[in-house]
Design a protein around this motif. Structure first.
Motif, PDB file in Angstrom:
ATOM      1  N   GLY A 620      26.322  19.286  65.178  1.00  0.00           N
ATOM      2  CA  GLY A 620      26.471  20.631  65.720  1.00  0.00           C
ATOM      3  C   GLY A 620      27.085  21.631  64.771  1.00  0.00           C
ATOM      4  N   VAL A 621      27.641  21.175  63.656  1.00  0.00           N
ATOM      5  CA  VAL A 621      28.200  22.107  62.676  1.00  0.00           C
ATOM      6  C   VAL A 621      27.066  22.926  62.074  1.00  0.00           C
ATOM      7  CG1 VAL A 621      29.362  22.289  60.437  1.00  0.00           C
ATOM      8  CG2 VAL A 621      30.216  20.698  62.165  1.00  0.00           C
ATOM      9  N   ILE A 622      27.309  24.224  61.888  1.00  0.00           N
ATOM     10  CA  ILE A 622      26.313  25.131  61.304  1.00  0.00           C
ATOM     11  C   ILE A 622      26.674  25.387  59.848  1.00  0.00           C
ATOM     12  CG2 ILE A 622      25.227  27.414  61.477  1.00  0.00           C
ATOM     13  CD1 ILE A 622      24.703  25.576  63.869  1.00  0.00           C
ATOM     14  N   ARG A 623      25.666  25.431  58.998  1.00  0.00           N
ATOM     15  CA  ARG A 623      25.872  25.726  57.581  1.00  0.00           C
ATOM     16  C   ARG A 623      25.109  26.982  57.195  1.00  0.00           C
ATOM     17  NH1 ARG A 623      23.542  21.697  53.000  1.00  0.00           N
ATOM     18  NH2 ARG A 623      21.584  22.429  53.928  1.00  0.00           N
ATOM     19  N   VAL A 624      25.775  27.856  56.446  1.00  0.00           N
ATOM     20  CA  VAL A 624      25.108  29.019  55.857  1.00  0.00           C
ATOM     21  C   VAL A 624      24.601  28.621  54.484  1.00  0.00           C
ATOM     22  CG1 VAL A 624      25.401  31.379  55.040  1.00  0.00           C
ATOM     23  CG2 VAL A 624      26.581  30.631  57.107  1.00  0.00           C
ATOM     24  N   ARG A 625      23.337  28.921  54.206  1.00  0.00           N
ATOM     25  CA  ARG A 625      22.722  28.537  52.936  1.00  0.00           C
ATOM     26  C   ARG A 625      22.162  29.788  52.269  1.00  0.00           C
ATOM     27  NH1 ARG A 625      17.338  26.719  52.833  1.00  0.00           N
ATOM     28  NH2 ARG A 625      17.576  26.148  55.022  1.00  0.00           N
ATOM     29  N   ASN A 626      22.483  30.001  51.004  1.00  0.00           N
ATOM     30  CA  ASN A 626      22.039  31.221  50.333  1.00  0.00           C
ATOM     31  C   ASN A 626      20.941  30.966  49.311  1.00  0.00           C
ATOM     32  OD1 ASN A 626      23.463  29.996  48.300  1.00  0.00           O
ATOM     33  ND2 ASN A 626      24.793  31.734  47.833  1.00  0.00           N
ATOM     34  N   TYR A 627      20.243  29.843  49.446  1.00  0.00           N
ATOM     35  CA  TYR A 627      19.091  29.585  48.581  1.00  0.00           C
ATOM     36  C   TYR A 627      17.928  29.121  49.442  1.00  0.00           C
ATOM     37  CZ  TYR A 627      20.863  24.787  48.971  1.00  0.00           C
ATOM     38  OH  TYR A 627      21.325  23.583  49.443  1.00  0.00           O
ATOM     39  N   ALA A 628      16.711  29.222  48.906  1.00  0.00           N
ATOM     40  CA  ALA A 628      15.518  29.131  49.735  1.00  0.00           C
ATOM     41  C   ALA A 628      15.007  27.724  49.959  1.00  0.00           C
ATOM     42  CB  ALA A 628      14.394  29.962  49.103  1.00  0.00           C
ATOM     43  N   ALA A 629      15.384  26.746  49.135  1.00  0.00           N
ATOM     44  CA  ALA A 629      14.821  25.411  49.262  1.00  0.00           C
ATOM     45  C   ALA A 629      15.145  24.816  50.623  1.00  0.00           C
ATOM     46  CB  ALA A 629      15.364  24.506  48.151  1.00  0.00           C
ATOM     47  N   GLU A 630      14.301  23.907  51.078  1.00  0.00           N
ATOM     48  CA  GLU A 630      14.544  23.246  52.349  1.00  0.00           C
ATOM     49  C   GLU A 630      15.871  22.502  52.314  1.00  0.00           C
ATOM     50  OE1 GLU A 630      12.648  23.476  55.130  1.00  0.00           O
ATOM     51  OE2 GLU A 630      11.488  24.944  54.035  1.00  0.00           O
ATOM     52  N   PRO A 631      16.491  22.266  53.476  1.00  0.00           N
ATOM     53  CA  PRO A 631      17.835  21.681  53.494  1.00  0.00           C
ATOM     54  C   PRO A 631      17.983  20.405  52.689  1.00  0.00           C
ATOM     55  CG  PRO A 631      17.241  22.430  55.682  1.00  0.00           C
ATOM     56  CD  PRO A 631      16.020  22.611  54.826  1.00  0.00           C
ATOM     57  N   ASP A 632      16.968  19.546  52.688  1.00  0.00           N
ATOM     58  CA  ASP A 632      17.104  18.260  52.019  1.00  0.00           C
ATOM     59  C   ASP A 632      16.380  18.200  50.679  1.00  0.00           C
ATOM     60  OD1 ASP A 632      18.689  17.081  54.013  1.00  0.00           O
ATOM     61  OD2 ASP A 632      16.924  16.737  55.249  1.00  0.00           O
ATOM     62  N   ASP A 633      15.907  19.326  50.189  1.00  0.00           N
ATOM     63  CA  ASP A 633      15.238  19.336  48.892  1.00  0.00           C
ATOM     64  C   ASP A 633      16.235  19.109  47.770  1.00  0.00           C
ATOM     65  OD1 ASP A 633      12.724  19.664  49.744  1.00  0.00           O
ATOM     66  OD2 ASP A 633      12.570  21.798  49.321  1.00  0.00           O
ATOM     67  N   ASN A 634      15.833  18.329  46.787  1.00  0.00           N
ATOM     68  CA  ASN A 634      16.633  18.168  45.581  1.00  0.00           C
ATOM     69  C   ASN A 634      15.817  18.703  44.415  1.00  0.00           C
ATOM     70  OD1 ASN A 634      18.675  17.444  43.839  1.00  0.00           O
ATOM     71  ND2 ASN A 634      18.810  15.339  44.532  1.00  0.00           N
ATOM     72  N   LEU A 635      16.247  18.417  43.213  1.00  0.00           N
ATOM     73  CA  LEU A 635      15.484  18.860  42.058  1.00  0.00           C
ATOM     74  C   LEU A 635      14.062  18.352  42.188  1.00  0.00           C
ATOM     75  CD1 LEU A 635      18.089  18.030  39.298  1.00  0.00           C
ATOM     76  CD2 LEU A 635      17.475  20.276  40.122  1.00  0.00           C
ATOM     77  N   PRO A 636      13.066  19.116  41.728  1.00  0.00           N
ATOM     78  CA  PRO A 636      13.225  20.398  41.065  1.00  0.00           C
ATOM     79  C   PRO A 636      13.076  21.600  41.989  1.00  0.00           C
ATOM     80  CG  PRO A 636      10.992  19.628  40.779  1.00  0.00           C
ATOM     81  CD  PRO A 636      11.688  18.606  41.638  1.00  0.00           C
ATOM     82  N   ALA A 637      13.120  21.376  43.312  1.00  0.00           N
ATOM     83  CA  ALA A 637      12.835  22.482  44.218  1.00  0.00           C
ATOM     84  C   ALA A 637      13.980  23.482  44.320  1.00  0.00           C
ATOM     85  CB  ALA A 637      12.511  21.931  45.610  1.00  0.00           C
ATOM     86  N   ARG A 638      15.208  23.003  44.301  1.00  0.00           N
ATOM     87  CA  ARG A 638      16.332  23.905  44.521  1.00  0.00           C
ATOM     88  C   ARG A 638      16.450  24.946  43.415  1.00  0.00           C
ATOM     89  NH1 ARG A 638      21.899  21.190  46.721  1.00  0.00           N
ATOM     90  NH2 ARG A 638      21.213  20.740  48.825  1.00  0.00           N
ATOM     91  N   GLY A 639      16.614  26.181  43.819  1.00  0.00           N
ATOM     92  CA  GLY A 639      16.900  27.242  42.865  1.00  0.00           C
ATOM     93  C   GLY A 639      15.707  27.817  42.143  1.00  0.00           C
ATOM     94  N   ASN A 640      14.520  27.256  42.350  1.00  0.00           N
ATOM     95  CA  ASN A 640      13.377  27.711  41.573  1.00  0.00           C
ATOM     96  C   ASN A 640      12.925  29.105  42.001  1.00  0.00           C
ATOM     97  OD1 ASN A 640      11.834  26.912  39.365  1.00  0.00           O
ATOM     98  ND2 ASN A 640      10.085  26.390  40.645  1.00  0.00           N
ATOM     99  N   GLU A 641      12.944  29.387  43.292  1.00  0.00           N
ATOM    100  CA  GLU A 641      12.528  30.712  43.752  1.00  0.00           C
ATOM    101  C   GLU A 641      13.541  31.768  43.330  1.00  0.00           C
ATOM    102  OE1 GLU A 641      11.574  30.689  47.874  1.00  0.00           O
ATOM    103  OE2 GLU A 641       9.974  29.217  47.646  1.00  0.00           O
ATOM    104  N   GLU A 642      14.834  31.427  43.350  1.00  0.00           N
ATOM    105  CA  GLU A 642      15.845  32.374  42.885  1.00  0.00           C
ATOM    106  C   GLU A 642      15.676  32.661  41.396  1.00  0.00           C
ATOM    107  OE1 GLU A 642      16.931  31.035  46.705  1.00  0.00           O
ATOM    108  OE2 GLU A 642      16.453  29.822  44.956  1.00  0.00           O
ATOM    109  N   LEU A 643      15.387  31.626  40.620  1.00  0.00           N
ATOM    110  CA  LEU A 643      15.164  31.810  39.190  1.00  0.00           C
ATOM    111  C   LEU A 643      13.936  32.680  38.941  1.00  0.00           C
ATOM    112  CD1 LEU A 643      15.994  31.098  36.274  1.00  0.00           C
ATOM    113  CD2 LEU A 643      14.561  29.050  36.459  1.00  0.00           C
ATOM    114  N   TYR A 644      12.890  32.446  39.704  1.00  0.00           N
ATOM    115  CA  TYR A 644      11.669  33.243  39.554  1.00  0.00           C
ATOM    116  C   TYR A 644      11.937  34.712  39.867  1.00  0.00           C
ATOM    117  CZ  TYR A 644       6.627  34.149  39.703  1.00  0.00           C
ATOM    118  OH  TYR A 644       5.363  34.616  39.449  1.00  0.00           O
ATOM    119  N   ASP A 645      12.651  34.967  40.981  1.00  0.00           N
ATOM    120  CA  ASP A 645      12.937  36.352  41.357  1.00  0.00           C
ATOM    121  C   ASP A 645      13.818  37.035  40.316  1.00  0.00           C
ATOM    122  OD1 ASP A 645      11.441  36.024  43.595  1.00  0.00           O
ATOM    123  OD2 ASP A 645      13.084  36.145  45.029  1.00  0.00           O
ATOM    124  N   GLY A 646      14.815  36.316  39.791  1.00  0.00           N
ATOM    125  CA  GLY A 646      15.654  36.893  38.737  1.00  0.00           C
ATOM    126  C   GLY A 646      14.858  37.213  37.495  1.00  0.00           C
ATOM    127  N   ALA A 647      13.918  36.329  37.152  1.00  0.00           N
ATOM    128  CA  ALA A 647      13.086  36.567  35.968  1.00  0.00           C
ATOM    129  C   ALA A 647      12.144  37.749  36.180  1.00  0.00           C
ATOM    130  CB  ALA A 647      12.291  35.304  35.626  1.00  0.00           C
TER     131      ALA A 647
END
Length: 731
Positions: A620-647
């Protein structure tokens, strides 16, 4: 399993990948002396031996039908059989990458590439549908791109067999989802209807949408996406990416029609509409057999083996660079983008997780300026030297290769999209650099005097821009704080997260008074989470002391004294301790924890530590997440959309640099000013920066802890959107 000889003919050499349908192996056909791909299929439990025999007979029938399909756009089925009760298929071993791998690295692709690949899939579907075969599982992982640029579809006829193997009751059991990949399933499949050829066309529309936009039409939890497919219209692809031609956007929306009768009637009609859009595009040149491109992976591996300390890793990255030329000529640009994804051995659309080959563009011509862009990763991902002072261990080298290879490709893809036909004659060299607190910007610029900016996981840089010569703009795509002059941050910061939490509380709960488990000085700062909550109609109390001064036994009384009906636990405060003590004490209101600030770019060791902490959380605990990858995604999915948008933002700012100014020191200051004014359409949202240099209006996701895993329950863009539309308000 390695070395096993199937039916005395096919020797299993090495695993290529695994998925829900079974395992894929690189194998040797000992009779014909050639290498092939063998897919081992694992049938589900049959109710009786008779049903199992019927199932295997069905497999043989469908395998023969798939083998009869003759098309250059379909991966050929050579043979099929059964060994010790396990059915297997023998297919051509494809050199290339799946579209899933392409999307993981590039996030989204040039419009021309998306159109060509979609047209090739149509050609495959046209042949299969004419033979009465519906694929039923069209998705990026089942489409391969060969070295000559041709897209090839795999797994024809197998989806039906595996669905039957899982048991027909799966389609009628309450609460179960139909077989297939939820982001690409047509509405009729969720309505327990069998579907026809137009079901494949709907899935093609989803794949084409993702290639162009960078995400499927609907994202979130499986239940939420199912509801979206049945009830909701997707965002127009041209709204997310303006360069998508209007006729193509209309075709995609037609393919995604809820009623099959409203979709194009067949693959041939769809292909004709695609060809209208592609008629003016250049033809992809073929990769010649004697082309032996060097690889980013090889360069990175060679460099990493010589690294002995974190400091030298930061200063010697110039030896491991990849050059990228941005050319206005369409034909030349098409060839370069074709060659980048060369020859990783994959089969049947399942990523192998092996090395990725790429072409580096030629060195600059004499007299041509080369400007460098640093692509940063943390020194913690390089690893510590061994006890004897030697190179980092195998884990560290593997992590380094994965981070560096993917980051370079992602940044390169965003630059190609933004600058491809707008920045005549410019050339950029992307340099992997290690963010290390022991290396100053002055030292990095001494090693790379032509570097204009750094982007990526820049958190561990501790720079002081005390002179013009030490000034170097940076875009952090792994942390929400723009922590120094010259720094910009992509993920949602505390202020944006506070705004999102307020919207969640207002729309999903009755809670209106919050205790933030952090000291007042931090909570009440101008850009603090408490200030944002108050501005959005939530009453806020905070601690009089820092969280480390609070005893566990005091937690319930602190909440009671504050009169709080919800608790927000910021990053750095042990949310597991607070949540456990509150629940055991009878507190029933929302407990909301901020996710790991640097979770966007967490490596596997970081992720392991995070998962260990999460196991102590009550349901029941709620988590705020500030990146787009699915909750259980690990490398290489995490952070890739943020990197793309920054680029994208960085590349757009580069277009405003004066052509007559070639002094890197001056250009860096100009670039910093342009970044403060930039606005681009990112994958998730528009990218622009506030006065704090944090990105405006970035999405914020909400996950709920249930049965030892995280499930996405909603997202705030402009308002809170529930990922479980049938859920009622929480308390």
């Amino acid at each position: 399993m390695r070395g096993r000889l199937l039916d005395g003919r096919y020797e299993l050499l090495a695993p290529i990948g695994a998925g829900g349908m079974g395992e894929v192996w690189r194998a040797r056909d000992t009779r014909l002396g050639r290498e092939v791909a063998v897919k081992l299929l694992v049938p589900g439990p049959a109710a009786s031996e008779d049903e199992r025999r019927e199932l295997l007979a069905r497999f043989r029938q469908e395998a023969r039908a798939a083998a009869s399909l003759d098309s250059p756009y379909i991966v050929a089925v050579h043979d099929h059989g059964e060994d010790d009760g396990i059915p297997y298929l023998v297919m051509a071993l494809v050199q290339g990458r799946s579209l899933d791998q392409v999307l993981r690295e590039s996030v989204r692709v040039p419009v021309a590439d998306a159109l060509r690949w979609a047209a090739d899939v149509c050609r495959a579907l046209e042949v299969a549908h004419a033979a009465g075969i519906v694929h039923r599982d069209i998705k990026p992982g089942n489409v391969m791109v060969a070295p000559d640029g041709t897209a090839k579809v795999v797994d024809f006829g197998i989806a039906t067999f595996v669905e039957r193997a899982a048991g027909d009751t799966r389609l009628t059991r309450t609460g179960q989802l139909p077989f297939g990949s939820v982001p690409y399933l047509a509405p009729e499949r969720f309505r327990q209807e069998p579907g026809d050829a137009r079901t494949d066309l709907y899935a093609l529309g989803c794949v084409l949408y993702e290639l162009l936009v960078g995400r499927p039409p609907f994202t979130g939890s499986a239940a939420g996406v199912m509801h979206n497919h049945i009830n909701d219209a997707p965002l127009r692809p041209s709204a997310a990416r303006p360069e998508v031609p209007r006729p193509l956007a209309h075709l995609i929306l037609d393919l995604l029609a809820k009623d099959p009768a409203d979709r194009p009637p067949d693959a041939a009609t769809t292909l004709a509409r695609l060809e209208t859009s592609t008629s003016a595009l250049p033809t992809l040149p073929q990769l010649q057999k004697d082309d032996t491109p060097p690889t980013i992976q090889d360069e990175v591996t060679k460099h990493c083996s010589t690294t002995t300390t974190a400091t030298t890793a930061a200063t010697s990255k110039a030896k491991a660079t990849t050059a990228v030329s941005v050319s206005p000529a369409p034909a030349r640009r098409a060839r370069r983008r074709l060659l980048l994804p060369a020859a990783l051995l994959l089969a049947l659309g399942i990523p192998a997780g092996l090395g990725i080959r790429a072409l580096a563009t030629p060195d600059p011509s004499p007299g041509e300026a080369t400007l460098e862009i640093g692509v940063a990763h943390s020194y913690r991902h390089v690893g510590e030297p061994s006890a004897d002072g030697g190179a980092p261990d195998t884990y560290a080298k593997s992590e380094y290769r994965q981070f560096t290879t993917q980051q370079l490709r992602t940044v390169e893809s965003a630059f190609a999209e933004t600058l491809g036909d707008k920045h005549d004659g410019s050339r950029f060299r992307f340099v992997p650099v290690t963010a290390n607190p022991d290396v100053s910007s002055r030292e990095l610029l001494a090693e790379h005097p032509d570097m204009l900016a750094v982007i990526g996981d820049t958190v561990d840089f501790s720079w002081v821009h005390d002179t013009d010569e030490a000034f170097l703009p940076e875009i952090s795509t792994c942390h929400e704080y723009a922590h120094a002059g010259g720094a910009f941050a992509i993920p949602a910061d505390d202020a944006r997260q506070g705004e999102a939490i307020a919207r969640y509380l207002h729309s999903q709960t009755d809670a209106r008074r919050v205790l933030v488990a952090e000291d007042k000085l931090w909570v009440n700062r101008e850009d603090g989470i408490g200030t944002a909550l108050r501005r959005n109609g939530v009453s806020v109390e905070a601690l009089d002391v820092t969280p480390d001064k609070v005893k566990t036994s005091q937690i319930p009384s602190l909440v009671a004294e504050a009169g709080a009906d919800a608790v927000v636990v910021p990053t750095g405060t042990p949310v597991d301790v607070w949540a456990d003590r509150l629940r055991s004490g009878g507190f029933e209101g929302p407990v909301i924890g901020q996710g790991d600030q640097e979770g966007t770019c967490a490596d596997s060791e970081d992720r392991s530590a995070e998962e260990k902490r999460d196991r102590a959380l009550p349901d029941g605990v709620i988590r705020v997440r500030n990146y787009a990858a699915e909750p259980d995604d690990n490398l290489p999915a995490r952070g890739n959309e943020e990197l793309y948008d920054g680029a994208l933002a960085l590349a757009k700012a580069l277009t405003a640099l004066p052509e007559d100014d070639t002094a890197p020191t001056s250009l860096r200051h100009t670039l910093d000013r342009e970044l403060q004014q930039v606005s681009v359409n990112g994958v998730q949202a528009e990218v622009s920066f506030e006065k704090r240099r944090s990105a405006r209006q970035r999405p914020v996701w909400f996950d709920r802890r249930d049965e030892d895993h995280w499930t996405e329950i909603g997202k705030v863009s402009k308002k809170y959107t529930n990922s479980h539309p049938h859920d009622g308000p929480a308390t």
